[in-house]
Design an enzyme around this catalytic site. Structure first.
Site, PDB file in Angstrom:
ATOM      1  N   TYR A 101     -10.047 -21.342  49.117  1.00  0.00           N
ATOM      2  CA  TYR A 101      -9.596 -20.170  48.354  1.00  0.00           C
ATOM      3  C   TYR A 101     -10.716 -19.733  47.426  1.00  0.00           C
ATOM      4  O   TYR A 101     -11.350 -20.554  46.773  1.00  0.00           O
ATOM      5  CB  TYR A 101      -8.371 -20.530  47.506  1.00  0.00           C
ATOM      6  CG  TYR A 101      -7.946 -19.390  46.598  1.00  0.00           C
ATOM      7  CD1 TYR A 101      -6.957 -18.496  46.992  1.00  0.00           C
ATOM      8  CD2 TYR A 101      -8.574 -19.192  45.368  1.00  0.00           C
ATOM      9  CE1 TYR A 101      -6.593 -17.433  46.191  1.00  0.00           C
ATOM     10  CE2 TYR A 101      -8.219 -18.125  44.551  1.00  0.00           C
ATOM     11  CZ  TYR A 101      -7.233 -17.245  44.966  1.00  0.00           C
ATOM     12  OH  TYR A 101      -6.883 -16.188  44.173  1.00  0.00           O
ATOM     13  N   GLU A 185     -10.127 -11.169  46.579  1.00  0.00           N
ATOM     14  CA  GLU A 185      -9.597 -12.500  46.894  1.00  0.00           C
ATOM     15  C   GLU A 185      -9.743 -12.760  48.384  1.00  0.00           C
ATOM     16  O   GLU A 185      -9.479 -11.873  49.192  1.00  0.00           O
ATOM     17  CB  GLU A 185      -8.111 -12.573  46.503  1.00  0.00           C
ATOM     18  CG  GLU A 185      -7.464 -13.912  46.805  1.00  0.00           C
ATOM     19  CD  GLU A 185      -5.957 -13.891  46.568  1.00  0.00           C
ATOM     20  OE1 GLU A 185      -5.503 -14.512  45.594  1.00  0.00           O
ATOM     21  OE2 GLU A 185      -5.245 -13.244  47.358  1.00  0.00           O
TER      22      GLU A 185
END
Ligand code: GDP
Ligand code: MN
Length: 376
Positions: A101, A185
């Site tokens: 992530y 993101e």
């Protein structure tokens, strides 16, 4: 403005970040052709501006073009958290050896950007942060310096990302700066068995206030993300959906904001922000009420108006006439104060609607609305 995944994917590609080969369509028949072009096996992905599509059944592997058509037909039109799927992206599948992530988010309180990185990608980062906070690294960024290779190495080390991710981190920062984004993101950033890093899913939020610097962007994805917010914007209302149960309508942004605070102080949660502005006519009232009531989470509605240039009797007339066109299905608490308040209250009293009640103070009105919402 949030971008769709496929738009984020295209941006990443422009900046040299590796992404899966992919195409979008709104037709299941064309999904079959696209799958054929991409090599047969594809991942079919719902394009909606919300996360957790995988869990909701909006991300599915299809073994061949015929299966891609069937799967696309299944996913198109699906409802994911209140978003109807209008397009799907078909992507060439990527073999996964590890999921990471990474994001850059604006830390408004600190007045700077923050890199968030974790070796536990794939699931929603809020979950990881809640259960294993030590697995989520947060690294402040000095915006004058930005993300250099050295900074990228620091972020990668802190989050347990592979050394190769430094290149992705630097490029992702370029996306943020040059595109005037408030958030970028990648989840998951995937490592393939060959050791390549691929951005498998992307989210980008652009800064609407910088839109004038990107005039070339075209308008297909502008406007609010939330369907109710979009409906309200089309009616010229300033509406923001929140996640509580007390609908809030007021005149003037400042008054509405304090109303949200007072509702929260009464132990309930506001369901929305809605400023009907100075001219609280019957039409605006009716539009406002219908938008607020179309949120199923709303259990009671609080109208808080301080009459100034628009007098309270005009607002009361507006409410009465709005009740002719909008079927009130949940209790409405009205607080009128200021210019012509007594006349306004008399008009509502005379109307005697069984679901409408009045309060004379903002605190009293909020307490009553909160009670009605939590008792319901
Ligand atoms: P989200 O659920 O909205 O975050 O959608 P994602 O695009 O992140 O997909 C959810 C999950 O599906 C990912 O975390 C992966 O585990 C899986 N997935 C998506 N695309 C692929 C792919 O190309 N190959 C494999 N093996 N898994 C994938
Ligand atoms: Mn994802």
């Amino acid at each position: 403005m949030d971008l769709y995944e496929h738009q984020a994917r295209d941006l990443f590609e422009q900046y040299g970040i590796v992404v899966p080969a992919a195409e979008v369509t709104d037709s299941s028949r064309r999904a079959r052709e696209i799958a054929r072009r991409l090599g047969g096996r594809v991942v079919v992905k719902a394009q909606v501006k919300t996360g957790g599509r995988g869990k909701a059944g909006g991300v599915k592997l299809a073994a061949d073009p015929a299966a891609a058509e069937l799967t696309a037909r299944q996913i198109l039109g699906m409802d994911i958290k209140g978003h109807t799927v209008g397009t799907v992206m078909l992507a060439r599948p990527v073999d996964i050896d590890g999921e990471f992530y990474v994001s850059y988010v604006l830390d408004r309180a600190a007045g700077r950007f923050l890199a968030i990185a974790s070796a536990e990608g794939g699931t929603e980062i809020e979950e990881v942060a809640a259960t294993r906070p030590e697995a989520v690294a947060r690294v402040p960024i000095d915006q004058a310096e930005g993300v250099t290779s050295a900074k990228g190495a620091e972020i990668a080390a802190a989050g347990g990302l592979p050394p190769r991710s430094v290149d992705v981190l630097v490029r992702l920062w370029q996306v943020l700066v040059r595109e005037d984004a408030l958030l970028v993101e990648v989840n998951p950033l995937v490592r393939t068995p060959q050791g390549q890093l691929v951005a498998l899913d992307g989210k980008v939020t652009l800064d609407d206030n910088a839109a004038f610097r990107h005039a070339h962007r075209g308008g297909d994805s502008t406007g609010p993300t939330d369907p109710l917010e979009a409906a309200a914007a089309a009616k010229g209302l300033h509406y923001v959906r929140l996640d509580g149960e007390v609908g809030v309508i007021g005149n003037g942004a400042g008054l509405v904001m304090s109303t949200l605070d007072v509702v929260a102080g009464c132990g309930a949660r506001p369901a929305n922000f809605l400023d009907i502005g100075g001219g609280a006519s019957a039409r605006i009232m009716a539009d406002g009420l219908s938008v607020v009531l179309s949120d199923p989470a709303v259990k009671s509605v609080l109208v808080n108006v301080f009459g100034g240039i628009t007098a309270c009797d005009t607002v009361a007339e507006g409410i009465v006439r709005a009740l002719d066109t909008v079927r009130l299905t949940r209790p409405l608490v009205v607080r009128l104060d200021g210019n012509n308040a007594a006349r306004g209250r008399a008009i509502l009293d005379a109307h005697r609607h069984p679901l409408v009640e009045q309060a004379t103070t903002m605190d009293g009105a909020a307490r009553r609305a909160a009670h009605l919402a939590t008792a319901a």
